[in-house]
Design a protein around this motif. Structure first.
Motif, mmCIF file in Angstrom:
data_model
loop_
_atom_site.group_PDB
_atom_site.id
_atom_site.type_symbol
_atom_site.label_atom_id
_atom_site.label_comp_id
_atom_site.label_asym_id
_atom_site.label_seq_id
_atom_site.Cartn_x
_atom_site.Cartn_y
_atom_site.Cartn_z
ATOM 1 N N PRO A 93 9.135 26.369 -60.288
ATOM 2 C CA PRO A 93 9.273 27.567 -61.394
ATOM 3 C C PRO A 93 7.613 28.062 -62.369
ATOM 4 O O PRO A 93 8.403 28.853 -63.158
ATOM 5 C CB PRO A 93 9.758 26.257 -62.659
ATOM 6 C CG PRO A 93 10.281 25.014 -61.560
ATOM 7 C CD PRO A 93 9.448 25.276 -60.689
ATOM 8 N N LEU A 94 6.815 27.478 -62.283
ATOM 9 C CA LEU A 94 5.543 28.169 -63.034
ATOM 10 C C LEU A 94 5.639 29.846 -62.138
ATOM 11 O O LEU A 94 5.235 30.325 -62.800
ATOM 12 C CB LEU A 94 5.441 27.469 -62.723
ATOM 13 C CG LEU A 94 3.473 28.339 -63.316
ATOM 14 C CD1 LEU A 94 3.361 28.248 -64.770
ATOM 15 C CD2 LEU A 94 1.784 27.204 -63.014
ATOM 16 N N LEU A 95 5.733 29.712 -60.563
ATOM 17 C CA LEU A 95 5.136 30.477 -59.872
ATOM 18 C C LEU A 95 6.586 31.602 -60.227
ATOM 19 O O LEU A 95 5.937 33.265 -60.371
ATOM 20 C CB LEU A 95 4.687 30.313 -58.451
ATOM 21 C CG LEU A 95 4.096 29.574 -57.761
ATOM 22 C CD1 LEU A 95 3.996 29.525 -56.837
ATOM 23 C CD2 LEU A 95 2.829 30.253 -57.900
ATOM 24 N N LEU A 96 7.533 31.239 -60.320
ATOM 25 C CA LEU A 96 8.789 32.387 -60.590
ATOM 26 C C LEU A 96 8.739 32.505 -62.200
ATOM 27 O O LEU A 96 8.828 33.974 -62.011
ATOM 28 C CB LEU A 96 9.520 31.107 -60.397
ATOM 29 C CG LEU A 96 11.730 32.176 -60.637
ATOM 30 C CD1 LEU A 96 11.348 33.032 -59.697
ATOM 31 C CD2 LEU A 96 12.281 30.823 -60.385
ATOM 32 N N LEU A 97 8.102 32.335 -62.750
ATOM 33 C CA LEU A 97 8.167 32.092 -64.295
ATOM 34 C C LEU A 97 7.105 33.833 -64.504
ATOM 35 O O LEU A 97 6.777 34.887 -65.139
ATOM 36 C CB LEU A 97 7.622 31.019 -64.375
ATOM 37 C CG LEU A 97 7.603 31.651 -66.179
ATOM 38 C CD1 LEU A 97 8.776 31.670 -67.540
ATOM 39 C CD2 LEU A 97 7.263 30.051 -67.816
ATOM 40 N N LEU A 98 5.835 33.569 -63.805
ATOM 41 C CA LEU A 98 5.005 34.397 -63.719
ATOM 42 C C LEU A 98 5.338 35.839 -63.353
ATOM 43 O O LEU A 98 5.029 36.408 -63.089
ATOM 44 C CB LEU A 98 3.418 33.837 -63.185
ATOM 45 C CG LEU A 98 2.918 32.549 -64.041
ATOM 46 C CD1 LEU A 98 1.968 31.564 -62.747
ATOM 47 C CD2 LEU A 98 2.585 32.658 -65.059
ATOM 48 N N SER A 99 6.379 35.360 -62.042
ATOM 49 C CA SER A 99 6.180 36.702 -60.955
ATOM 50 C C SER A 99 7.680 37.298 -62.260
ATOM 51 O O SER A 99 7.242 38.620 -62.473
ATOM 52 C CB SER A 99 7.103 36.500 -60.328
ATOM 53 O OG SER A 99 6.775 35.744 -59.123
ATOM 54 N N LEU A 100 8.325 36.366 -62.680
ATOM 55 C CA LEU A 100 9.421 37.399 -63.609
ATOM 56 C C LEU A 100 8.902 38.158 -64.932
ATOM 57 O O LEU A 100 9.535 38.847 -65.145
ATOM 58 C CB LEU A 100 10.438 36.535 -63.952
ATOM 59 C CG LEU A 100 11.469 36.126 -62.992
ATOM 60 C CD1 LEU A 100 12.816 35.158 -63.269
ATOM 61 C CD2 LEU A 100 12.741 37.354 -62.504
ATOM 62 N N GLY A 101 7.588 37.152 -65.593
ATOM 63 C CA GLY A 101 6.778 37.361 -66.510
ATOM 64 C C GLY A 101 6.293 38.619 -65.863
ATOM 65 O O GLY A 101 6.203 40.197 -66.807
ATOM 66 N N ALA A 102 5.874 38.686 -65.202
ATOM 67 C CA ALA A 102 5.363 40.618 -64.584
ATOM 68 C C ALA A 102 6.311 41.742 -64.070
ATOM 69 O O ALA A 102 6.039 42.694 -64.588
ATOM 70 C CB ALA A 102 4.182 40.252 -62.872
ATOM 71 N N MET A 104 9.223 41.520 -66.011
ATOM 72 C CA MET A 104 9.720 41.718 -67.207
ATOM 73 C C MET A 104 8.628 42.640 -67.990
ATOM 74 O O MET A 104 9.345 43.454 -69.041
ATOM 75 C CB MET A 104 9.625 40.591 -68.192
ATOM 76 C CG MET A 104 10.952 40.563 -67.669
ATOM 77 S SD MET A 104 12.538 40.481 -67.818
ATOM 78 C CE MET A 104 12.805 40.318 -68.868
ATOM 79 N N GLY A 105 7.568 42.222 -67.776
ATOM 80 C CA GLY A 105 6.234 43.586 -68.605
ATOM 81 C C GLY A 105 6.828 45.204 -68.020
ATOM 82 O O GLY A 105 6.075 45.758 -68.545
ATOM 83 N N GLN A 106 7.059 45.430 -66.719
ATOM 84 C CA GLN A 106 7.352 46.918 -66.570
ATOM 85 C C GLN A 106 8.430 47.430 -67.144
ATOM 86 O O GLN A 106 9.235 48.146 -66.731
ATOM 87 C CB GLN A 106 7.469 46.652 -65.116
ATOM 88 C CG GLN A 106 6.569 46.366 -64.310
ATOM 89 C CD GLN A 106 5.153 46.952 -64.330
ATOM 90 O OE1 GLN A 106 5.364 47.752 -64.804
ATOM 91 N NE2 GLN A 106 4.149 46.178 -65.038
ATOM 92 N N LEU A 107 9.654 46.351 -67.325
ATOM 93 C CA LEU A 107 11.192 46.564 -67.919
ATOM 94 C C LEU A 107 10.996 46.373 -69.995
ATOM 95 O O LEU A 107 12.403 45.683 -70.058
ATOM 96 C CB LEU A 107 12.264 45.764 -67.524
ATOM 97 C CG LEU A 107 12.244 46.039 -65.843
ATOM 98 C CD1 LEU A 107 13.336 44.979 -64.786
ATOM 99 C CD2 LEU A 107 12.699 47.589 -65.410
#
Length: 192
Positions: A93-102, A104-107
């Protein structure tokens, strides 16, 4: 003749992947998923054992599911099991959260993203409500009797939702009352 022993995790790898799988299924909380995986699917805990462990995890400081994960892992493999189970719960989940956070920063400021997050909130609330009902039904055989359990659960709900009492007051007050009454009733049964 002895009853067959309940199944247990065979090795640390199985423990890691079990907690990894359940953590990736939970949105807004994994209580329902943890119950389904550990009790219903794998049979590693009985419904009563889950309720007892969850009660302890609930009153300990820190995230409830992490507390439960640490207790479960420690019970089966000691400190290595505790660390392995917690790593399983948190790593993917941490890896998924970091990926989604990156991403979301683009959108930023996308209406679809905001709507999706509100939809996840509704799903999370229903998972919590469903888990609460499932756990409540597991208390039908409690020493206090189901009517008193329902009364205490209703009082806790009212205290949090309507009276806006702090959670630690509910846990210490109603939880302490329930523990004291249960202890007294069980002691009376033993004395008879």
């Amino acid at each position: 003749m002895k009853a067959p022993a309940a199944p247990t995790p065979a090795h640390l790898g199985e423990l890691f992947w079990a907690f990894s799988c359940l953590s990736l299924q939970g949105f807004g909380g994994v209580l329902a998923v943890v119950h389904r995986e550990l009790v219903e699917k794998r049979g590693w805990l009985t419904p009563e054992g889950f309720l007892e462990d969850w009660a302890i995890a609930q009153v300990m400081p820190g995230p409830n599911v992490c507390n439960l994960t640490l207790m479960f892992g420690d019970r089966h493999f000691g400190w290595r099991g505790a660390i392995t189970a917690l790593a399983g719960l948190l790593a993917l989940p941490l890896l998924l959260l970091l990926s989604l956070g990156a991403l979301m920063g683009q959108l930023p400021d996308q209406a679809a993203v905001a709507g999706g997050l509100r939809g996840m909130g509704a799903a999370a609330a229903s998972l919590i409500a469903g888990s609460a009902l499932k756990l409540l039904l597991g208390l039908r055989q409690h020493a206090l009797g189901f009517p008193l359990v329902l009364l205490l659960a209703s009082a806790a709900f009212a205290g949090v939702v309507w009276l806006h009492l702090a959670l630690h007051l509910i846990v210490l007050g109603l939880g302490g009352l329930a523990c004291g009454l249960t202890w007294w009733l069980l002691r009376q049964r033993v004395a008879q």
